[in-house]
Design a protein around this motif. Sequence first.
Motif, PDB file in Angstrom:
ATOM      1  N   GLY A 196     -75.415 -35.892 -37.882  1.00  0.00           N
ATOM      2  CA  GLY A 196     -75.569 -34.461 -38.113  1.00  0.00           C
ATOM      3  C   GLY A 196     -74.439 -33.861 -38.927  1.00  0.00           C
ATOM      4  O   GLY A 196     -74.611 -32.828 -39.578  1.00  0.00           O
ATOM      5  N   ARG A 197     -73.276 -34.490 -38.906  1.00  0.00           N
ATOM      6  CA  ARG A 197     -72.116 -34.028 -39.682  1.00  0.00           C
ATOM      7  C   ARG A 197     -72.065 -34.711 -41.040  1.00  0.00           C
ATOM      8  O   ARG A 197     -71.105 -34.557 -41.770  1.00  0.00           O
ATOM      9  CB  ARG A 197     -70.825 -34.282 -38.918  1.00  0.00           C
ATOM     10  N   GLY A 198     -73.109 -35.520 -41.363  1.00  0.00           N
ATOM     11  CA  GLY A 198     -73.188 -36.136 -42.691  1.00  0.00           C
ATOM     12  C   GLY A 198     -72.565 -37.509 -42.793  1.00  0.00           C
ATOM     13  O   GLY A 198     -72.439 -38.049 -43.889  1.00  0.00           O
ATOM     14  N   GLY A 199     -72.152 -38.089 -41.684  1.00  0.00           N
ATOM     15  CA  GLY A 199     -71.490 -39.381 -41.724  1.00  0.00           C
ATOM     16  C   GLY A 199     -72.373 -40.528 -41.277  1.00  0.00           C
ATOM     17  O   GLY A 199     -73.507 -40.342 -40.844  1.00  0.00           O
ATOM     18  N   ASP A 200     -71.843 -41.720 -41.436  1.00  0.00           N
ATOM     19  CA  ASP A 200     -72.436 -42.941 -40.918  1.00  0.00           C
ATOM     20  C   ASP A 200     -71.492 -43.456 -39.842  1.00  0.00           C
ATOM     21  O   ASP A 200     -70.382 -42.955 -39.687  1.00  0.00           O
ATOM     22  CB  ASP A 200     -72.606 -43.979 -42.029  1.00  0.00           C
ATOM     23  N   TYR A 201     -71.909 -44.484 -39.102  1.00  0.00           N
ATOM     24  CA  TYR A 201     -71.052 -44.956 -38.026  1.00  0.00           C
ATOM     25  C   TYR A 201     -71.158 -46.462 -37.858  1.00  0.00           C
ATOM     26  O   TYR A 201     -72.157 -47.074 -38.213  1.00  0.00           O
ATOM     27  CB  TYR A 201     -71.392 -44.261 -36.703  1.00  0.00           C
ATOM     28  N   ALA A 202     -70.092 -47.021 -37.347  1.00  0.00           N
ATOM     29  CA  ALA A 202     -70.037 -48.418 -36.925  1.00  0.00           C
ATOM     30  C   ALA A 202     -69.470 -48.381 -35.519  1.00  0.00           C
ATOM     31  O   ALA A 202     -68.265 -48.257 -35.330  1.00  0.00           O
ATOM     32  CB  ALA A 202     -69.147 -49.242 -37.858  1.00  0.00           C
ATOM     33  N   LEU A 203     -70.365 -48.393 -34.535  1.00  0.00           N
ATOM     34  CA  LEU A 203     -69.954 -48.295 -33.136  1.00  0.00           C
ATOM     35  C   LEU A 203     -70.055 -49.663 -32.489  1.00  0.00           C
ATOM     36  O   LEU A 203     -71.014 -50.386 -32.705  1.00  0.00           O
ATOM     37  CB  LEU A 203     -70.836 -47.284 -32.397  1.00  0.00           C
ATOM     38  N   ARG A 204     -69.087 -49.982 -31.694  1.00  0.00           N
ATOM     39  CA  ARG A 204     -69.043 -51.281 -31.037  1.00  0.00           C
ATOM     40  C   ARG A 204     -69.979 -51.292 -29.838  1.00  0.00           C
ATOM     41  O   ARG A 204     -69.981 -50.364 -29.038  1.00  0.00           O
ATOM     42  CB  ARG A 204     -67.617 -51.562 -30.587  1.00  0.00           C
ATOM     43  N   LEU A 205     -70.758 -52.347 -29.725  1.00  0.00           N
ATOM     44  CA  LEU A 205     -71.680 -52.517 -28.612  1.00  0.00           C
ATOM     45  C   LEU A 205     -71.249 -53.733 -27.814  1.00  0.00           C
ATOM     46  O   LEU A 205     -71.021 -54.804 -28.373  1.00  0.00           O
ATOM     47  CB  LEU A 205     -73.108 -52.700 -29.136  1.00  0.00           C
ATOM     48  N   LYS A 206     -71.103 -53.550 -26.507  1.00  0.00           N
ATOM     49  CA  LYS A 206     -70.678 -54.644 -25.635  1.00  0.00           C
ATOM     50  C   LYS A 206     -71.725 -54.877 -24.556  1.00  0.00           C
ATOM     51  O   LYS A 206     -72.651 -54.096 -24.383  1.00  0.00           O
ATOM     52  CB  LYS A 206     -69.326 -54.299 -24.999  1.00  0.00           C
ATOM     53  N   ALA A 207     -71.527 -55.938 -23.808  1.00  0.00           N
ATOM     54  CA  ALA A 207     -72.483 -56.329 -22.763  1.00  0.00           C
ATOM     55  C   ALA A 207     -72.497 -55.372 -21.577  1.00  0.00           C
ATOM     56  O   ALA A 207     -73.366 -55.484 -20.727  1.00  0.00           O
ATOM     57  CB  ALA A 207     -72.177 -57.742 -22.292  1.00  0.00           C
ATOM     58  N   ASN A 208     -71.573 -54.400 -21.532  1.00  0.00           N
ATOM     59  CA  ASN A 208     -71.586 -53.465 -20.412  1.00  0.00           C
ATOM     60  C   ASN A 208     -72.713 -52.432 -20.539  1.00  0.00           C
ATOM     61  O   ASN A 208     -72.882 -51.591 -19.677  1.00  0.00           O
ATOM     62  CB  ASN A 208     -70.230 -52.763 -20.257  1.00  0.00           C
ATOM     63  N   GLN A 209     -73.472 -52.495 -21.617  1.00  0.00           N
ATOM     64  CA  GLN A 209     -74.671 -51.677 -21.794  1.00  0.00           C
ATOM     65  C   GLN A 209     -75.837 -52.628 -22.058  1.00  0.00           C
ATOM     66  O   GLN A 209     -76.320 -52.756 -23.173  1.00  0.00           O
ATOM     67  CB  GLN A 209     -74.497 -50.702 -22.964  1.00  0.00           C
ATOM     68  N   PRO A 210     -76.286 -53.344 -21.023  1.00  0.00           N
ATOM     69  CA  PRO A 210     -77.257 -54.421 -21.225  1.00  0.00           C
ATOM     70  C   PRO A 210     -78.577 -53.975 -21.851  1.00  0.00           C
ATOM     71  O   PRO A 210     -79.136 -54.685 -22.686  1.00  0.00           O
ATOM     72  CB  PRO A 210     -77.479 -54.994 -19.823  1.00  0.00           C
ATOM     73  N   GLY A 211     -79.084 -52.819 -21.490  1.00  0.00           N
ATOM     74  CA  GLY A 211     -80.346 -52.354 -22.068  1.00  0.00           C
ATOM     75  C   GLY A 211     -80.221 -52.099 -23.557  1.00  0.00           C
ATOM     76  O   GLY A 211     -81.080 -52.499 -24.357  1.00  0.00           O
ATOM     77  N   LEU A 212     -79.135 -51.441 -23.943  1.00  0.00           N
ATOM     78  CA  LEU A 212     -78.895 -51.153 -25.356  1.00  0.00           C
ATOM     79  C   LEU A 212     -78.643 -52.441 -26.141  1.00  0.00           C
ATOM     80  O   LEU A 212     -79.159 -52.610 -27.254  1.00  0.00           O
ATOM     81  CB  LEU A 212     -77.710 -50.198 -25.486  1.00  0.00           C
ATOM     82  N   LEU A 213     -77.889 -53.365 -25.545  1.00  0.00           N
ATOM     83  CA  LEU A 213     -77.616 -54.639 -26.205  1.00  0.00           C
ATOM     84  C   LEU A 213     -78.901 -55.435 -26.407  1.00  0.00           C
ATOM     85  O   LEU A 213     -79.137 -55.994 -27.483  1.00  0.00           O
ATOM     86  CB  LEU A 213     -76.607 -55.452 -25.383  1.00  0.00           C
ATOM     87  N   LYS A 214     -79.750 -55.461 -25.395  1.00  0.00           N
ATOM     88  CA  LYS A 214     -81.019 -56.173 -25.500  1.00  0.00           C
ATOM     89  C   LYS A 214     -81.888 -55.566 -26.611  1.00  0.00           C
ATOM     90  O   LYS A 214     -82.479 -56.284 -27.419  1.00  0.00           O
ATOM     91  CB  LYS A 214     -81.765 -56.124 -24.157  1.00  0.00           C
ATOM     92  N   GLY A 215     -81.946 -54.238 -26.662  1.00  0.00           N
ATOM     93  CA  GLY A 215     -82.716 -53.563 -27.702  1.00  0.00           C
ATOM     94  C   GLY A 215     -82.171 -53.833 -29.088  1.00  0.00           C
ATOM     95  O   GLY A 215     -82.929 -54.036 -30.045  1.00  0.00           O
ATOM     96  N   ALA A 216     -80.849 -53.856 -29.226  1.00  0.00           N
ATOM     97  CA  ALA A 216     -80.236 -54.130 -30.528  1.00  0.00           C
ATOM     98  C   ALA A 216     -80.537 -55.554 -30.974  1.00  0.00           C
ATOM     99  O   ALA A 216     -80.878 -55.798 -32.143  1.00  0.00           O
ATOM    100  CB  ALA A 216     -78.729 -53.909 -30.453  1.00  0.00           C
ATOM    101  N   LYS A 217     -80.449 -56.497 -30.048  1.00  0.00           N
ATOM    102  CA  LYS A 217     -80.758 -57.892 -30.392  1.00  0.00           C
ATOM    103  C   LYS A 217     -82.219 -58.031 -30.810  1.00  0.00           C
ATOM    104  O   LYS A 217     -82.532 -58.733 -31.772  1.00  0.00           O
ATOM    105  CB  LYS A 217     -80.438 -58.815 -29.222  1.00  0.00           C
ATOM    106  N   ALA A 218     -83.115 -57.368 -30.096  1.00  0.00           N
ATOM    107  CA  ALA A 218     -84.545 -57.435 -30.435  1.00  0.00           C
ATOM    108  C   ALA A 218     -84.799 -56.841 -31.818  1.00  0.00           C
ATOM    109  O   ALA A 218     -85.580 -57.375 -32.603  1.00  0.00           O
ATOM    110  CB  ALA A 218     -85.375 -56.707 -29.380  1.00  0.00           C
ATOM    111  N   ALA A 219     -84.130 -55.746 -32.129  1.00  0.00           N
ATOM    112  CA  ALA A 219     -84.315 -55.101 -33.432  1.00  0.00           C
ATOM    113  C   ALA A 219     -83.775 -55.962 -34.570  1.00  0.00           C
ATOM    114  O   ALA A 219     -84.293 -55.918 -35.689  1.00  0.00           O
ATOM    115  CB  ALA A 219     -83.625 -53.744 -33.434  1.00  0.00           C
TER     116      ALA A 219
END
Length: 181
Positions: A114-137
């Motif tokens: 929303g502020r016009g930027g891009d991001y590189a956010l670190r994803l770790k195993a402490n968010q298993p649902g998000l990690l699983k979704g990222a791997k599937a994608a």
Amino acid sequence: HDTFSRLLRLIDAKALELGFSGFMERFVRHVSGVVALDGKALRGAYEKGFSHMPKMMVGAFAAETRIALAGIAAEGGDERAAALQLIDLIDLKGCIVTADALHCHADMAERVGGRGGDYALRLKANQPGLLKGAKAALDGAGVRTARLEGKRGGLAEARTASVAPAAPPPVTSGRSKAHAT
């Protein structure tokens, strides 16, 4: 030493503060490159009786120019909320925001975008649902992966980085929008 001391005593502190504040306000509006967000506990900076809870600050650092852009107190130790407030202070057009795994959530991605930027956010195993979704994608998306194993501070450590090609930008023709294939 004496020359610097005399010179610094001649500077009008209020005028310097006004000039520097104006410079930083203009500078923050035209940042480019990587903006790194990070939270820090201010060890030894606590109110009497609250030594178990040191004050937290979240800062934004422009990596290319090596300048701290802004800092904000994390009230009650809430680094996530403070980082979101901090994002609102900076024009991120043309910037890539980096942050640790704590900030890998939808609110951060939406706020940075929303502020016009891009991001590189670190994803770790402490968010298993998000990690699983990222791997599937990323499965079958031409992902290139590198792995580094070793010891750091006497502890075994393994780091894996995966890079996928960016999705093509939307193509606009007339009034309708279509995605390029």
